[in-house]
Write an enzyme that holds these catalytic residues in place. Structure first.
Site, PDB file in Angstrom:
ATOM      1  N   CYS A 173       0.860  -1.198   0.000  1.00  0.00           N
ATOM      2  CA  CYS A 173       0.000   0.000   0.000  1.00  0.00           C
ATOM      3  C   CYS A 173       0.895   1.246   0.000  1.00  0.00           C
ATOM      4  O   CYS A 173       1.600   1.493  -0.967  1.00  0.00           O
ATOM      5  CB  CYS A 173      -0.947  -0.056   1.198  1.00  0.00           C
ATOM      6  N   ASP A 230      -9.343  -3.256  -7.211  1.00  0.00           N
ATOM      7  CA  ASP A 230      -8.898  -2.232  -6.271  1.00  0.00           C
ATOM      8  C   ASP A 230      -9.554  -0.904  -6.623  1.00  0.00           C
ATOM      9  O   ASP A 230      -9.196  -0.262  -7.618  1.00  0.00           O
ATOM     10  CB  ASP A 230      -7.374  -2.110  -6.335  1.00  0.00           C
ATOM     11  N   HIS A 262      -7.842  -4.240  -3.055  1.00  0.00           N
ATOM     12  CA  HIS A 262      -6.670  -3.692  -2.391  1.00  0.00           C
ATOM     13  C   HIS A 262      -6.282  -4.578  -1.204  1.00  0.00           C
ATOM     14  O   HIS A 262      -7.115  -5.278  -0.634  1.00  0.00           O
ATOM     15  CB  HIS A 262      -6.979  -2.270  -1.905  1.00  0.00           C
TER      16      HIS A 262
END
Length: 294
Positions: A173, A230, A262
């Site tokens: 991330c 995502d 995600h």
């Protein structure tokens, strides 16, 4: 540019990534290890746990320009001159999941180091919601500070017997974005693996460039692992990144998992996709081996 294909390593069984990794009840692990409260909601299920058998694993303090910077280090016990991998956290900081990932790499023969890159701006575990976390800590953490801190961490690793001629970086991330940027910043990095890191964005004083801005001139090979579902990283931005990498004749590559969203590697969150996480792990290890970091 083609996706990296499996080099013959079969995916491991349902309960392990490699020797030493076990599952146990999530609540027991998280309550005992202090997961970031901001990471909630989580799923009350098992979480991968990697033991320290055969490892030296500990928390340390590295002083950088007068600032105490916590780092977590794991490496094979009694061995020196091992390859070094920087493990860069999500926005939630260096909680137990990130430490566990470091131990997984240590089981593979690496000195894995996860530094707290938010320490000057605040403690993510003390923030009640993601909006405040983004505003009060993440947005206030300058990329230049992060690059400088990582440079110091690399030097620290070398002093402790790590082979920084075999230097790698991986991140998740927020850490995925940093992986792309550090690969552009430090040409001594041999390879990187960026897990669902943001690729585009507005330029600010703290974040003047994004991965898309460094892609065309990127020399270090980076493997990007992204989820087709995502909602925070649209596929059009992934395709733009691919095109920029191709334009620069980069050795980098991007693989998209069509059924994942995600944070599909984060086994403590509802977004976890076990099959894609395992495949991504095997691709990451193969990528590092392919580029001489093993």
């Amino acid at each position: 540019m083609k996706d990296l294909v499996n080099d013959g390593n079969s995916l491991l069984g349902a309960s392990t990534y490699n020797d030493g990794i076990k599952r146990r009840d999530f609540l027991k692990a998280s309550l005992g290890a202090g997961f970031a409260s901001a990471a909630l909601p989580v799923v009350a299920q098992t979480v991968i746990q990697t033991d320290t058998e055969g490892l030296d694993a500990s928390d340390s303090i590295l002083v950088i320009n007068g600032q105490d910077v916590p780092v977590y280090r794991a490496q094979p016990r009694g061995k020196t001159d091992v390859p070094v991998i920087l493990v860069i956290s999500e926005i939630f900081g260096v909680h137990e999941h990130i430490k566990d990932v470091a131990r997984r790499f240590a089981k593979q023969g690496y000195m894995a180091i996860a530094p707290d890159l938010f320490v000057r701006q605040g403690d993510p575990t003390k923030v009640a919601n993601i909006a405040d976390l983004m505003k009060d800590i993440i947005a206030k953490t300058p990329d230049a500070q992060v690059m400088s801190d990582l440079d110091t961490v690399v030097a620290w690793a070398k002093q402790r017997g790590g082979n920084t001629e075999k230097l790698a970086i991986t991140g998740f991330c927020w850490g995925g974005r940093i992986t792309w940027l550090y690969a552009a910043h430090n040409l001594n990095v041999k390879a990187g693996v960026a897990w669902y890191g943001r690729l585009v964005g507005e330029s600010t004083a703290n974040s003047p460039k994004h991965p898309i801005d460094v892609a065309q001139n990127l020399k270090v090979p980076v493997l990007g692992l992204y989820g087709g579902k995502d909602t925070g990283i649209p596929l059009d931005s992934v395709e733009r990144m691919r095109a920029a990498l191709d334009k620069g004749n980069s050795r980098s590559s991007i693989h998209v998992y069509p059924n994942s969203g995600h944070a599909f590697h984060a086994d403590y969150r509802p977004s976890y996709n076990e099959a894609d996480a395992k495949d991504g792990w095997n691709r990451a290890l193969a990528w590092f081996r392919q580029h001489g970091v093993s």
